[in-house]
Design an enzyme around this catalytic site. Structure first.
Site, PDB file in Angstrom:
ATOM      1  NE  ARG A  99      -2.834  -8.822  33.915  1.00  0.00           N
ATOM      2  CZ  ARG A  99      -4.125  -9.161  33.967  1.00  0.00           C
ATOM      3  NH1 ARG A  99      -4.964  -8.645  33.093  1.00  0.00           N
ATOM      4  NH2 ARG A  99      -4.570 -10.000  34.888  1.00  0.00           N
ATOM      5  CE1 TYR A 114       1.389  -2.777  38.856  1.00  0.00           C
ATOM      6  CE2 TYR A 114       1.548  -4.819  37.618  1.00  0.00           C
ATOM      7  CZ  TYR A 114       0.794  -3.795  38.134  1.00  0.00           C
ATOM      8  OH  TYR A 114      -0.563  -3.787  37.940  1.00  0.00           O
ATOM      9  CG  HIS A 150       4.362  -8.217  39.733  1.00  0.00           C
ATOM     10  ND1 HIS A 150       4.836  -8.689  38.521  1.00  0.00           N
ATOM     11  CD2 HIS A 150       3.085  -8.651  39.824  1.00  0.00           C
ATOM     12  CE1 HIS A 150       3.881  -9.365  37.910  1.00  0.00           C
ATOM     13  NE2 HIS A 150       2.811  -9.373  38.674  1.00  0.00           N
ATOM     14  CG  ASN A 183      -6.499  -4.021  45.189  1.00  0.00           C
ATOM     15  OD1 ASN A 183      -6.248  -3.970  43.980  1.00  0.00           O
ATOM     16  ND2 ASN A 183      -5.590  -3.750  46.106  1.00  0.00           N
ATOM     17  NE  ARG A 231      -9.983 -13.506  36.842  1.00  0.00           N
ATOM     18  CZ  ARG A 231      -9.509 -14.320  37.782  1.00  0.00           C
ATOM     19  NH1 ARG A 231      -8.842 -13.835  38.806  1.00  0.00           N
ATOM     20  NH2 ARG A 231      -9.667 -15.617  37.677  1.00  0.00           N
ATOM     21  CG  HIS A 242       1.041 -15.815  34.686  1.00  0.00           C
ATOM     22  ND1 HIS A 242       1.912 -15.783  35.763  1.00  0.00           N
ATOM     23  CD2 HIS A 242       0.393 -14.627  34.711  1.00  0.00           C
ATOM     24  CE1 HIS A 242       1.782 -14.646  36.408  1.00  0.00           C
ATOM     25  NE2 HIS A 242       0.870 -13.920  35.798  1.00  0.00           N
ATOM     26  NE  ARG A 245       1.140  -7.658  45.850  1.00  0.00           N
ATOM     27  CZ  ARG A 245       1.049  -8.166  44.625  1.00  0.00           C
ATOM     28  NH1 ARG A 245       2.076  -8.124  43.818  1.00  0.00           N
ATOM     29  NH2 ARG A 245      -0.071  -8.743  44.220  1.00  0.00           N
TER      30      ARG A 245
END
Length: 705
Positions: A393, A487, A611, A64, A424, A454, A583
């Protein structure tokens, strides 16, 4: 589109005591992110967490942090270089932010190294897993390691001298290196030299050493092995000492809209340049001489604020190798098998099941298999005419969803896929999928140069006896069956005609030149999501003023948008209860008299990454529930294509509110609460209360489903 009822305005219960633009009402988003990463690190201190899982959290903390520097700190340094003097919402200039990050982070890095050195490594030794120094091994063990060095390591090393004839070498992003002090003695006297040895990323970081017992594991670090044999790299020189260091570079893509006629080519070009980004951080091994540190900083054009001295292992995210050792099952979280909801057990025709009513899945407790099954069934079903999907993704080269899309194209169905090339650190993977899909005849769209797509949406168009019917999947997470086990996310299957019309318009906008200005039911960024979200918050404010039931609750990854925060402050000032699980980053300051007294912010960090995005508005006693892909951040509301959908099925809506959010709110084991000073306080069960770990509750429910 939101239908706002007419309400009678009433005076505010308590007027704000200050302007809602006051910087003291906002936390720094960067420092808030560091607070989030500290909550991740806190799991490494928790002795209730299995030992190798504690080590995993050490690795996640490091990963992270790498991304934080490559993206967020890099952006701040760009602002400094551009002499940007605009203050952030919390009142800081870019240079002030950089200094605050540096000061705050050093304390956390000390804690990270302390728990690894003083607790986790010693505890692992008790289970037969040891990280040892080469010079602590027996002569026989060192001799065996010397053969490993000669055969596997030495051939790939490239020592680089630095002097008037050898310029300072390029240090690639996140690469680990040894800075070597050399001494040359000749008739002319003693000369001192400096060299850099890159630790090869192609070799394992942890080199196995034969352990005393078969059930044990023993390792040395690759850099320690190399440092022990530096004389082989520099014959005729005296090795004075060596010190590890690591450089982090700006890794954000910089796409100019007017240069992106061919988005795929532009992305590929930027990926090549990523490894050559400007340095943003230097990590050095504790004990490195001051002159060497200053020289590295000078060559990298960095300042002392950018240098972090590490009392322990550099690139600590590599401990994930040890954390993933499969043979120590007792040191891992117990395995679990995601459940198939009772309504779908034995179901082979998902279209029939969805036709009977909306279906909700709660991942990872509910299996992701039905999502994959839906795309696979659509690929094979002769009645399916078209499949349209957004992909942000995926799970790599073996993605079953992409394989199903390829099969659908081979079966001559119309398949349109929007692949977000700017996801990313997944750009290369997505470029590969885009080309494979195009070769199979899929209509591949790369999105917009100025926007990231997204949204997580699938549309399946099917010819049925009574006409065309549209089946949809909406998700809060990616179409990735691997991360769906790690997640927490929601999936919603529906065939509602009112949503189908909006989704058709959405895909027309994504693939063509449609310039739709509004949607009937969907909240879509950047079209109407911000406007409708603010209207929903303001509606709760008016309900509170009029004495009707009001409330805002839900779950997000981040809140950083100042306009949304001001709306929440206005709602709180009117007496609206605001109870949010956030979160990560959160710039809201709760508990300010007259401004945010009714706002409560909590965060859950546990085994799974929280998530899902859920928004619930009390609406005068007629609650509305929404799920979607968007957080309350400026980028999500204005610079991305996002979808948030109303949950129209009353039973599904009640399930989300009571059976999901109700359990999450009851958590008193993994929950931390944001304090007015920006810190987080971990909750503990009251003396007369049972401990509630929400994720454990969901796992137990899934096991007995």
């Amino acid at each position: 589109m939101l239908k706002t009822p007419e309400v009678t305005a009433a005076p505010s219960l308590q007027p704000p005591i200050r302007s809602l633009d006051d910087p003291s009402l906002y936390f720094s988003r960067e420092l808030s992110w560091l607070e989030f990463n500290d909550r991740v690190l806190e799991e490494a201190f928790d002795e209730r967490v299995p030992l190798l899982e504690r080590l995993k959290f050490i690795a996640i903390y490091g990963t992270n942090l790498d991304e934080f520097f490559m993206i967020r700190v890099a952006a701040i340094k760009q602002q400094i270089d551009a002499q940007v003097h605009k203050r952030s919402d919390d009142g800081r200039l870019p240079a002030e932010h950089l200094g605050a990050i540096s000061e705050r982070l050093r304390r956390s890095l000390e804690r990270q190294m302390a728990v690894l050195r003083d607790e986790i490594w010693p505890a692992l030794e008790g289970h037969g897993v040891r990280i040892v120094r080469v010079d602590a091994l027996s002569p026989a063990e060192q001799h065996r390691l010397e053969r490993v060095f000669d055969d596997r390591v030495f051939p790939v090393l490239t020592p680089l001298a630095v002097d008037s004839g050898h310029p300072f070498p390029y240090i690639s992003n996140l690469s680990l290196s040894l800075a070597v002090e050399l001494e040359e003695v000749s008739s002319e006297g003693v000369k001192f030299h400096f060299a850099r040895v890159k630790i090869p990323p192609t070799l394992p970081r942890f080199i196995p050493v034969e352990a005393p017992a078969e059930s044990e594991r023993q390792y040395v670090l690759l850099e320690d092995l190399i440092a022990h044999h530096l004389d082989a790299l520099f014959p005729g020189m005296n090795i004075r000492d060596s010190y590890g260091f690591r450089v982090t570079r700006d890794a954000d893509l910089d796409l100019q809209e007017d240069e992106a006629d061919d988005l795929l080519a532009a992305i590929e070009s930027e990926l090549q340049r990523r490894r050559f980004g400007e340095p943003v951080r230097l990590e050095i091994e504790r004990g490195m001489p001051e002159y060497m540190r200053d020289w590295l900083l000078k060559e990298l054009a960095l300042g002392s604020v950018d240098c972090y001295e590490i009392d322990g292992m550099l690139a600590v995210n590599d401990v994930m190798t040890i954390a993933s050792l499969p043979e120590y099952k007792q040191l891992h979280d117990p395995p679990f098998t995601p459940a198939i909801p009772k309504r779908l057990v034995g179901v082979t025709d998902l279209f029939s099941a969805i036709s009977e009513g909306d279906i909700l899945l709660h991942h990872p407790y509910d299996s992701f298999d039905p999502v994959v099954q839906l795309i696979q069934q659509a690929a094979e079903d002769p009645l399916v005419l078209a499949i349209k999907q957004t992909l942000y993704r995926t799970s790599g080269r073996n993605s079953p969803i992409v394989a199903a899309l390829l099969e659908a194209a081979e079966n001559e169905k119309q398949v349109a896929v929007l692949i977000e090339l700017k996801a990313r650190f997944d750009e290369e993977n997505n470029i590969d999928w885009a080309r494979r899909l195009e070769r199979a005849g899929v209509h591949v769209v790369y999105g917009f140069p100025e926007l990231k797509t997204h949204a997580k949406v699938t549309l399946i168009v099917r010819q049925e006896a009574d006409g065309i019917r549209r089946y949809m999947h909406f998700g809060t997470g990616n179409y990735n069956e691997k991360t769906a086990k790690l997640y927490t996310d929601l999936s919603l299957f529906t065939a509602r005609a009112e949503l189908g019309s909006d989704v058709t318009q959405l895909f027309n906008a994504l693939t063509g030149f449609s310039r739709i200005s509004d949607y009937e039911e969907l909240l879509v960024a950047p079209v109407n999501l911000r406007r409708e979200l603010l209207a929903l918050i303001d509606r709760e404010t008016e309900h509170a003023k009029a004495g009707r039931p009001s409330g805002i609750s839900g779950k997000l990854n981040a809140i950083t948008d100042a306009e949304v925060v001001r709306a929440l402050y206005r709602a709180s000032g009117a007496g609206v209860p605001v109870d949010l699980l956030v979160r990560g980053m959160c710039v809201v300051r709760p508990g300010v008299p007259g401004v945010s007294e009714t706002i409560r912010i909590r965060s859950i960090v546990g085994r799974f990454l929280e998530h899902s995005r859920i928004f619930i508005f009390e609406n005068g006693g007629d609650p509305q529930t929404f799920i979607g892909s968007a957080d309350w951040m400026g980028r999500n509301l204005g610079r991305r294509v996002e979808t948030v959908i109303p949950v129209l099925d009353p039973l599904v809506s009640e399930t989300i509110r009571s059976q999901i959010m109700g359990v999450l709110y009851a958590d008193n084991v993994k929950t931390r609460e944001l304090q007015p000073d920006g810190s987080y306080r971990r909750l503990h069960p009251q003396a007369d209360a049972l401990p509630v770990d929400a994720q454990h509750v969901f796992l137990t429910q899934a096991a007995h489903a």
